[in-house]
Scaffold this motif. Structure first.
Motif, short mmCIF file in Angstrom:
data_model
loop_
_atom_site.label_atom_id
_atom_site.label_comp_id
_atom_site.label_asym_id
_atom_site.label_seq_id
_atom_site.Cartn_x
_atom_site.Cartn_y
_atom_site.Cartn_z
N UNK A 625 0.82 -1.20 0.00
CA UNK A 625 0.00 0.00 0.00
C UNK A 625 0.86 1.26 0.00
N UNK A 626 0.16 2.42 -0.03
CA UNK A 626 0.84 3.70 -0.08
C UNK A 626 1.49 4.06 1.22
N UNK A 627 2.09 5.23 1.23
CA UNK A 627 2.85 5.69 2.38
C UNK A 627 1.95 6.02 3.56
N UNK A 650 -13.40 19.02 7.90
CA UNK A 650 -14.22 18.35 6.89
C UNK A 650 -13.86 16.88 6.71
N UNK A 651 -12.61 16.51 7.05
CA UNK A 651 -12.16 15.15 6.78
C UNK A 651 -11.88 14.89 5.31
N UNK A 652 -11.86 15.95 4.49
CA UNK A 652 -11.61 15.79 3.05
C UNK A 652 -10.17 15.33 2.80
N UNK A 653 -9.95 14.75 1.63
CA UNK A 653 -8.60 14.45 1.18
C UNK A 653 -7.86 15.77 0.98
N UNK A 668 -1.32 13.59 -1.98
CA UNK A 668 -2.69 13.66 -1.47
C UNK A 668 -2.79 12.72 -0.28
N UNK A 669 -3.36 13.21 0.82
CA UNK A 669 -3.35 12.42 2.05
C UNK A 669 -4.70 12.50 2.76
N UNK A 670 -4.99 11.46 3.52
CA UNK A 670 -6.07 11.48 4.50
C UNK A 670 -5.43 11.62 5.87
N UNK A 694 -0.74 10.67 8.53
CA UNK A 694 -1.08 10.78 7.12
C UNK A 694 -1.13 9.41 6.46
N UNK A 695 -2.10 9.24 5.57
CA UNK A 695 -2.18 8.05 4.72
C UNK A 695 -2.33 8.52 3.28
N UNK A 696 -1.43 8.08 2.43
CA UNK A 696 -1.41 8.52 1.04
C UNK A 696 -2.71 8.14 0.33
N UNK A 697 -3.23 9.07 -0.49
CA UNK A 697 -4.47 8.88 -1.21
C UNK A 697 -4.28 9.17 -2.70
#
Length: 743
Positions: A625-627, A650-653, A668-670, A694-697
């Motif tokens: 998976x991503x970073x 907002x919780x947006x990306x 792009x991260x969550x 951070x989780x990469x999106x």
């Protein structure tokens, strides 16, 4: 398509695929009919017995007391007229009151609009829409309904008038009788497009008390700015084909004295609803404006109806044109054009809609003999030494024309003649409207110019129609500039072909292309709705030279032309800072100080199996998976802290951008659970330390950039009397920007 802002579900609005959003309330049965326009379905209502029938929405919808709501629907009923209502309910679901529209003046099988608006009463918590057939004389009488709306009032963006004056859906208090007239509201049978949401339902009825001239004027007088051109329009329904119906744009000084009046007379082709325009420049002493309408030579009892009354600052169809609307579209006459040479005569085309490319009229040029005539517009301001483009749109009306030349005539500040440009000559065969243009550089000393049209008639009684005149300084088709302090690049596009499709790409030195984000998501073959467009690219990389490629499509997949911009580079002043951005809400973007970059992990799903008799396990793996990692940052003030909370709420990306060379690509991260801590023990210390997991999106594809959608402060002023009134409607300034109301 769903009506924007509708509280009703698509099924309830369009009665597709079924009638589940509706229930009988009084003396009727319902079923699904066909032949609708907002989808094929419609609501078929059949009376059980003689007497009024009513249906209601199954659901009730949350409302806020003191807020105005509008409901409308399209109806069809050949036997009895209809009305529409709003049923106000309290928190227990009990009826508080009903607000009904007036009854349609006659029954009609053609689809027609019914509408009502009212302020939610004290104690109102929910609302339902009611649809009614008025007193059928027997059972089995049928009416049809569709395209139903309940929500905030739909008004014309930019209108200086509020919704009440524009529509008269609430009452007629925005108007006053002026001469030989009484005022009322009526609901005539008028067929509107299913997607035209700004008209229908109640109209203002100006009734002549006795024979003679009759008129009414707005009580509402919004503020104007001297020297600014304003455009007013309204739908007029004259009582007879021969009626002299008119609309006036009036300006008043600070004491309320009328100081200028400009009138446009409707040339009706019938007795339907026709939109008439009138325009004028606010004079030096102007403080407010108003609209008046009336009939000249009316018979006693004759009625002039008005619908959708609008006045707004004029925005030319060609951005930057210096030609006034009256001289460009000829809605109120010949616009000051003259014939300095030749036998041609000028007139406004008649009747309404007979010959026009913009608006409803054009300039009719008639040459009685085969000869050359020169037509000239009024003078308009220009700047010397720069290139100007003139445009006209013409059509062969009658006879024959050898050629039509379009050119520019230059003048100095006192009207001295500086000569004409050569211009270009065009053939104008019958059958279509043709756009004719020519370019010329304004000579030294030029401060004014006129558009000239030289037509050579090849036969007697030749007619040429002229419309859509524009004169504007030709600026670059593509302009690009950086706003590094705010973290974005501004891209300006001009002379775009309206109704084409467009894609906009950001290109980096390695040749990679990425679509730029607009209001409706990534701009990938999206419709062009204006000849000029300004884009803010908040996702442009930092410290990397980029340029933009614009592709224009005449139809899906068919490229008509391409454009490109110069190269620019977005910079970051302090390499210790980084941007955290919300692609959908760039107003929330935050510049933060990086405390510590993440130590990245790349998780993977694995299943380990022990095989008897084997030394090594068998590992079954998914895709890595991503970073993932924790970003540590600081905020340096309470303002930065509050801004970061708004960004994260907002919780947006989000998009994280650091300066090149810091070992981190744009990502792009969550953001998961956030921790906020103090830097020191002092209570007044404003610095905060944050840990952002951070989780990469993937890049959001369909997310569009939120914005004001054309709204300006004038729209706010038109709806709210004071700033205090905004406090009960909008929670934050961002809500005001996006017109996101409480409740």
């Amino acid at each position: 398509m769903a009506i924007p802002g509708n509280l009703l579900s698509p099924t309830t609005e369009s009665i597709d695929p079924n009638t589940s959003g509706w229930a009988p309330k009084l003396n009727c049965t319902i079923s699904k009919g066909g032949g609708g326009r907002n989808g094929d379905g419609c609501l078929l209502v059949k009376s059980k017995a003689a007497g009024e029938t009513q249906v209601r929405t199954v659901s009730s919808y949350t409302v806020t007391p003191g807020v105005t709501y509008q409901a409308f629907a399209d109806a069809s009923g050949a036997t009895v007229p209809e009305r529409i209502g709003i049923r106000w309910l309290n928190a227990l679901g009990l009826e508080i009151s009903l607000t009904w529209s007036l009854v349609t003046m006659t029954a009609a099988a053609a689809w027609h609009r019914i509408s009502v608006a009212a302020t939610a009463p004290v104690g109102a918590y929910k609302a339902q829409v009611l649809l009614s057939m008025m007193t059928p004389a027997a059972p089995n009488v049928v009416s049809y309904f569709e395209n139903v709306y309940l929500g905030l009032p739909i008004r014309t963006t930019g209108n200086l008038f509020g919704f009440g004056t524009e529509s008269t859906e609430i009452d007629a208090s925005g108007w006053t009788p002026e001469v030989n007239a009484t005022l009322s509201r009526q609901v005539p049978v008028v067929s509107w497009s299913a997607t035209w949401y700004w008209a229908g339902g109640h109209t203002l009825a100006i009734t002549a008390t006795a024979a003679g001239n009759a008129a009414a004027a707005t009580v509402d007088r919004p503020a104007v700015t001297p020297g600014v051109e304003y455009l007013a329009h309204a739908y007029l329904q004259p009582p007879t084909l021969s009626s002299v119906a008119w609309i006036e744009l009036r300006f008043y000084d600070a004491n309320g004295n009328q100081i200028q009046t400009t009138r446009a007379v409707l040339a009706p082709p019938g007795t339907g609803m026709y939109r008439q325009y009138v325009s004028a420049v606010a004079p030096t002493a102007a403080a407010t404006c108003g609209i008046a309408a009336g009939l000249d030579g009316a018979a006693a009892g004759q009625v002039l109806r008005l619908e959708t009354v609008v006045v707004q600052a004029f925005s030319p169809s060609v951005t930057g044109s210096v030609i006034p609307y009256a001289s460009s579209s000829f809605e109120q006459g010949t616009g000051g054009w003259t014939v300095p040479s030749g036998p041609a005569t000028l007139a406004r085309t008649t009747p309404w809609g007979a010959a026009a490319y913009t608006g409803s009229y054009s300039l009719a040029v008639t040459s009685a003999t085969a000869a050359t005539s020169t037509l000239r517009s009024p003078l308009a301001p220009v700047t010397e030494g720069v290139n100007w483009r003139v445009q006209i749109i013409v059509r062969h009306g009658a006879g024959s024309w050898t050629s039509v030349r379009v050119r520019t005539h230059w003048y100095d500040s006192v009207g001295g003649d500086l000569g004409t440009s050569t211009g270009l000559a065009y053939a104008v065969p019958p059958g279509s409207w043709y756009l004719l243009v020519s370019d010329a550089v304004a000579p030294a000393g030029a401060t004014q110019a006129a558009v000239e049209v030289v037509g050579i008639a090849a036969s007697s009684t030749s007619v040429l129609w002229v419309d859509g005149v524009a004169l504007w300084q030709v600026l670059p088709l593509v302009a690009v500039e950086t706003a590094s302090s705010d973290g974005y690049i501004r891209l300006t596009l001009r002379e775009l072909p309206v109704d084409y499709l467009m894609s906009v790409y950001r290109v980096t030195p390695d040749g990679k292309r990425a679509l730029v984000r607009g209001a409706d998501g990534l701009i990938d073959q999206q419709p062009v709705t204006s000849d000029a467009m300004v884009l803010e690219d908040h996702e442009a990389p930092l410290g990397v030279e980029v340029w933009y490629r614009i592709e224009l499509y005449s139809s899906p997949g068919v490229i008509s032309s391409t454009r490109s911009s110069e190269s620019v580079t977005l910079t970051l002043a302090d390499i210790n800072t980084a941007w955290l951005k919300d692609p959908a809400n760039p107003q929330r973007n935050c510049l933060v100080v990086v405390q510590e970059a993440p130590d990245w992990e790349r998780p993977i799903e694995q299943a380990a199996h022990v095989i008897r008799g084997r030394r090594n396990k068998v590992i079954l793996s998914g895709r890595r998976q991503g970073l993932e990692g924790d970003l540590a940052i600081w905020t340096r003030s309470d303002a930065e802290r509050e801004a970061l909370h708004l960004l994260l709420d907002s919780g947006n990306t989000l998009l994280w951008q650091a300066n090149p060379g810091m070992g981190v690509d744009d990502m792009y991260v969550a953001v998961a659970n956030v921790s906020e801590g103090r830097v020191g023990k002092l209570a007044q210390e404003q610095w905060r330390t944050w840990t952002l997991p951070l989780t990469e999106q993937d890049m959001p594809v369909t997310t569009g950039v939120n914005g004001a959608a054309g709204r300006t402060w004038q729209d706010v002023v038109a709806e709210f009397a004071t700033c205090a009134d905004l406090l009960t409607v909008y929670s934050t300034s961002e809500d005001l920007l996006l017109d996101r109301r409480m409740g």
